[in-house]
Structures are given as C-alpha cells and as structure tokens.
Design an enzyme around this catalytic site. Structure first.
Site, short mmCIF file in Angstrom:
data_model
loop_
_atom_site.label_atom_id
_atom_site.label_comp_id
_atom_site.label_asym_id
_atom_site.label_seq_id
_atom_site.Cartn_x
_atom_site.Cartn_y
_atom_site.Cartn_z
N ASP A 175 0.81 -1.10 -0.04
CA ASP A 175 -0.05 0.05 -0.03
C ASP A 175 0.97 1.21 -0.04
OD1 ASP A 175 0.90 0.18 2.55
OD2 ASP A 175 -0.93 0.09 3.76
N ASN B 14 -4.70 12.73 0.39
CA ASN B 14 -5.92 13.18 0.31
C ASN B 14 -6.18 14.33 1.26
OD1 ASN B 14 -7.07 11.05 -1.44
ND2 ASN B 14 -7.19 9.81 0.34
N ASP C 55 -7.51 10.01 -6.01
CA ASP C 55 -7.88 8.82 -7.09
C ASP C 55 -6.81 8.87 -8.11
OD1 ASP C 55 -9.98 8.55 -5.42
OD2 ASP C 55 -11.43 9.71 -6.84
N GLU D 161 -5.83 2.22 -0.36
CA GLU D 161 -4.78 2.33 -1.18
C GLU D 161 -3.99 1.17 -1.18
OE1 GLU D 161 -3.75 3.50 3.28
OE2 GLU D 161 -5.42 3.41 1.88
#
Length: 578
Positions: A452, A460, A469, A495
């Site tokens: 990840d 974010n 995204d 993620e």
C-alpha cells in the site's frame, strides 16, 4: 363442412388406400425380388466354389507324374497350366464372395481363404519332393510323395466345406433351389471321389510294386462311395428334376465314366493285387482315366444351368408381380392426387405456408413478412394468431436483450474496481483459490505480494480526493506494467493492492517487488499545476516453495505481517515473511 373434418375424412381415405394397396404389397413384392436375386447370387457363388474344387482336384493329375516320373519340361509345363487355372478359379470365387454383404454368405470366406493357403503349402511340399532324385523319391521318400497328394485332398475337402455352406445359404434364401443345388453338390463330390480313386494308383505305378494295405483298403471304400453318390444323383435328378438335358448328362456319365473308367480301374486293381506288371506309368494311367471324368463335371454343369434357369424365372416372376402391383398403386395414387388437388387450394397450401412461418418464428426469425389475414375460417384464425405471436415474440426478444445487457454490466461491475480498472477484492477472492490449486497441481512455487502507499491519507488531506484517485490510478498502471500477464493483480481496499504470483519463487518475487517499489518512487504522478508528487510504497511478501501446501488466508496473513514490519522499519521497502 368444416375444413378440419374434410381434411380428416380425406386423409383417412387416402392413408387406407395407400397403406393397404401400396406399402404392404409393394414391400412384400420387393422382398420377393430381393430374395430371388439373392438366391441366384448365392447359387452362382456356390457354383464358382464348385469350380474351385474341380480345378484343385484336377491339379492332382499333372502333379502325380511330376512327383513319380522322370523330370520332364512337358510335365512341368502341363502342371503350371493346371496351377494357373486353379489360381484363376480361386481369384474369381474369392473376388465375388468379398463383394457380397450378406453375413450368411461371408461365413464361407475364411474357409475358402484357408483352402487357398493349404494349396500353397501343398505346392511347396510338391516342389520339395520333386527336387529329389527319382530313385530317392520312389524308394526313400515314398511317404512324402503320398503326403503331397493327401495335402491336396485336404484342399478339396476345405473347398467342399465352403461349397456346402454356400449351398445351404442359397437353399435357405430360396428353398426352390435346393434340388438342383443338392444334385450339383453330389456331382462335385462324385468328381472328387473319382479323382481320389485314381490317386490310389500313383505310388504303385511309380514304383511298380503291388497294391499295398493302404490301397487295398482305400479302393473299395472309394468305389462304394462313388456308387452311393451315383445312386443319390439318379434319384435326385430323375425324380425331382424332369428335364431331357439331365437324362442326356446322366447317360453320358454312365457310358463314359461308369462304362469305361471304372472297368479300367478294375483291370488295374486286379493287376496290382496279383503282383502283375501294370504295363503303364502315371502319365499313361491319367491319360486313360481322367478324360472320362469330364462327364461328371458336365452333369454338374447341367444341374447348375437348370437351377440357374429356375432362379432366373423366379426373379422374372417377382419383377412381374412388382410391376403389376406398381401399376395398381399408380392408379391409387392418381385418385389420391385428384383429392389432394381439391384440398391443396383450400387447406394444404395455406396451412403449410402458415406452418413454415410458425416454425421460423419459433426459431427466432421474427422479421419475416407474414401473410395478411384475408379469411375468416380456421386458416384465418391461425394467421391472426401468428401476427399476435410475432408481436409478442418481438417484445420478449427486446426484454431479453435488455436483461442480458444488464446482467453483463452488473457482472462486470461486481468484479472490477471502478476507479483503477483492476480486479476488486471479490474477484481476487474468487480467482485466487483456483490459481493456488493450479500451482499445487503443477508443483510451482508461488508468492503473494501485498503493498500500500505510504502516507496516502496525507495526500488526500493536502491535495484532495480527486488527486488521491489519480494517484491510485497511476500506481495501478505502474503495477500492471511490472507484473507478468499471468499474475493476479487487484485493488484490495483503499490504497492497498494485492498480487498473486504463480510459478515465482521468493527471490524472483523479491526482485519484482523491488522493481515495482522503485518504479513508484522514481515515476511520481504529475499534478495539474505541473509539479510532481513524491510517492513511496511498503511491500509485504509471502512465498510458498514448490511442493509445499499453503492456503490463501495463510499466505495473506504472512504477507500482511511482513507489510506491517516494512512500515515499522520506516516504510518504502520490501519485507519477506519468514
């Protein structure tokens, strides 16, 4: 009168006439034709096999001088001619027999082939004995000379076995052929026994010795069988088959063979029993004895010809019956056609057309042009029903297409991550066990990679979810570029990404994970303002060596533990589970 009742009444009438007068009668007559023709073919096969027996028996004549007398080119040439005639008879009978399809007739094929093999063996033995010096042939190898003749006897016995089988088949197929066939078979056996009677004198004539015990026993036995066959032939031919040709053939046989050859045999037998000189050699004996045997063959051929004429007459009669009944059937068909024409214009044509349209509708051809409804009877009702059915099927087809499209879309949505285009967790959980089972079946090594993005929440928070995204899409593209075509790659949540690597050991998996880690770090995504965003990822790797078993949850647990270890050690690194 309603069309349904008119159609039913006419159909019953036509089916009754056709079924009773045509189907049954024509089928019976056709079977009669086939039976008559099959009987004729079987009889011809039996006769061809009788000719094989005749030639095989006749071959013994020139073989005896070759075995017993001094070597001679003339004797050799004559034997070769007889051998060629025997081979031609075998070829003809076997060819005709192989062309038949009836299982009952084909049972004689291996018997006739065995007879040919026996003949070849007898000829080889003849060549071996004939190659010996004459004195040794007569004085030392007399038993071998006799053995050659016995082998040739066995050939004819085998051929006559095939004759019996084929004659019995012909009699079962067409019982009216039994009398001429039995007579011809008796004549063939008489010809063979006459030949064997002559063969009793071959060894004594060659050596000049008196008749031995074997000849003293064999000659009376063969004479008794010959007289028995003569009596059977007289009874069969004179009482069952009234034909002047048979009387003439029997008279010729009586005068030539029984009137000339048998007295000659009695004279030679008396000399042999008394120990007197025979006054002749094998060739001279054969030249006096064998020609009269032709009368027996002529009697056999006469019986066959009469039987063949009877069979041909039966075939012609069967064809006549078939033609007469066919004419009657044509008259019935003419009546049927007259009725059919009346009904065709009112019922059959529109009904058949409607049926074709109905079948086409049932098969999915919905765009065809249906006939307009112009009648108020049953046909009109059927046409109206077809129009309604076509409209209903159109609507059903449209609804079915919409349903299939929706199902396809739902299936794709349920197995794909809408953001990255990768498989989602459900798809990975569905496909992963099958991939694991395949690796176990092929004994491949396998690795599970879990990774990840580091500090993704910060991205974010600082740049917004839209940039987040785009980062996930960018990482998914990098991962697809690094992994192999057979690897399973999925977005496992948020993620976090997961990959199942079949046929990949721990070192290869470490190298792949390291390349992907470097690609994420060295190829940062570009932001809308032109700047780049530094990224890194942590990797947990669990490997399963070839030949060992491990479940998917177990691999995931180990890879997850390794991922946490990588984060605990500072992130941006690959950790291999122990």
């Amino acid at each position: 009168m309603r069309l349904s009742r008119l159609f039913l009444s006419t159909t019953v009438l036509l089916l009754s006439l056709v079924s009773l007068m045509l189907v049954r009668t024509m089928w019976t007559d056709w079977q009669g034709v086939r039976r008559a023709e099959s009987g004729l073919d079987a009889m011809e096969l039996a006769f061809a096999t009788m000719q094989v027996a005749e030639h095989a028996s006749a071959e013994r004549g020139p073989a005896i001088p070759v075995l017993n007398d001094p070597p001679s080119d003339a004797l050799r040439k004559r034997l070769t001619q007889f051998q060629q005639a025997t081979d031609a008879a075998f070829d003809t009978a076997l060819k005709r027999l192989r062309q038949r399809e009836e299982a009952e007739l084909l049972t004689a094929l291996p018997v006739l082939e065995r007879a040919r093999a026996q003949m070849q063996a007898a000829r080889r033995e003849l060549e071996r004995v004939a190659a010996l010096p004459q004195a040794e042939r007569v004085a030392v190898d007399k038993r071998s000379t006799r053995q050659v003749i016995d082998q040739m006897f066995e050939v004819v016995d085998t051929v006559l076995e095939a004759v019996t089988m084929l004659s019995a088949s012909a009699e079962r197929i067409h019982p009216s052929l039994s009398l001429p066939l039995v007579g011809a078979r008796y004549a063939a056996e008489l010809r063979e026994h006459a030949g064997r009677l002559g063969s009793q004198f071959t060894a004594p004539l060659a050596s000049g010795a008196p008749l031995g015990p074997q000849e003293r026993d064999g000659i009376p036995r063969l004479l008794g069988r010959i007289e028995q066959l003569k009596a059977l032939l007289d009874v069969k031919a004179r009482t069952s088959l009234s034909d002047p040709r048979i009387d003439a053939a029997l008279q010729a046989q009586q005068e030539r063979y029984f009137g000339q050859s048998l007295p000659f045999i009695a004279e030679v037998t008396a000399r042999g029993l008394a120990g007197q000189p025979y006054g002749m050699d094998s060739a001279q004996f054969i030249s006096r004895y064998v020609p009269a045997m032709r009368s027996i063959v002529e009697l056999r051929d006469t019986l066959h010809e009469i039987g063949r004429e009877q069979a041909l007459a039966e075939v012609a009669a069967a064809w006549r019956r078939l033609r007469v009944n066919a004419l009657i059937g044509c008259c019935i068909l003419a009546l049927e056609v007259g009725v059919f024409i009346t009904l065709r214009r009112r019922v059959l044509s529109p009904l058949l057309l409607s049926t074709r349209h109905m079948v086409a509708l049932m098969r999915g051809r919905l765009n065809q042009q249906l006939p307009a409804v112009q009648r108020s009877d049953e046909i009109g009702e059927l046409q109206a029903a077809m129009h309604a059915l076509q409209a209903s099927l159109h609507r059903t087809q449209e609804l079915e297409a919409e349903r299939e499209t929706l199902i396809t879309e739902l299936r794709q949505l349920s197995h794909r991550d809408h953001l990255t285009g990768l498989m989602n967790r459900r798809a990975f959980d569905d496909l992963g066990p099958a991939q694991l089972a395949q690796a176990e079946r092929h004994r491949w090594p396998l690795a599970l990679l879990l990774f990840d993005l580091d500090h993704f929440k910060r991205i974010n928070d600082q740049h917004g979810h839209e940039i987040g995204d785009q980062v996930l899409q960018h990482v998914a593209q990098l991962a697809q570029a690094q992994l192999r075509s057979g690897d399973l790659l999925a977005r496992y949540g948020g993620e976090e990404f997961i990959a199942l690597l079949p046929d990949c050991d721990d070192q290869a998996a470490l190298a792949l994970a390291e390349r992907l880690r470097q690609a994420i770090q060295q190829q940062p995504p570009r932001l809308p303002d032109g700047s780049t965003l530094n990224l890194s990822a942590s990797f947990g790797l669990a490997a399963r060596p070839a030949g060992l078993q491990a479940s998917l949850p177990e691999l995931f647990s180990r890879a997850d533990a390794a991922l946490y270890a990588a984060k605990a050690k500072g992130r941006n690194q690959v950790q291999l589970a122990a």
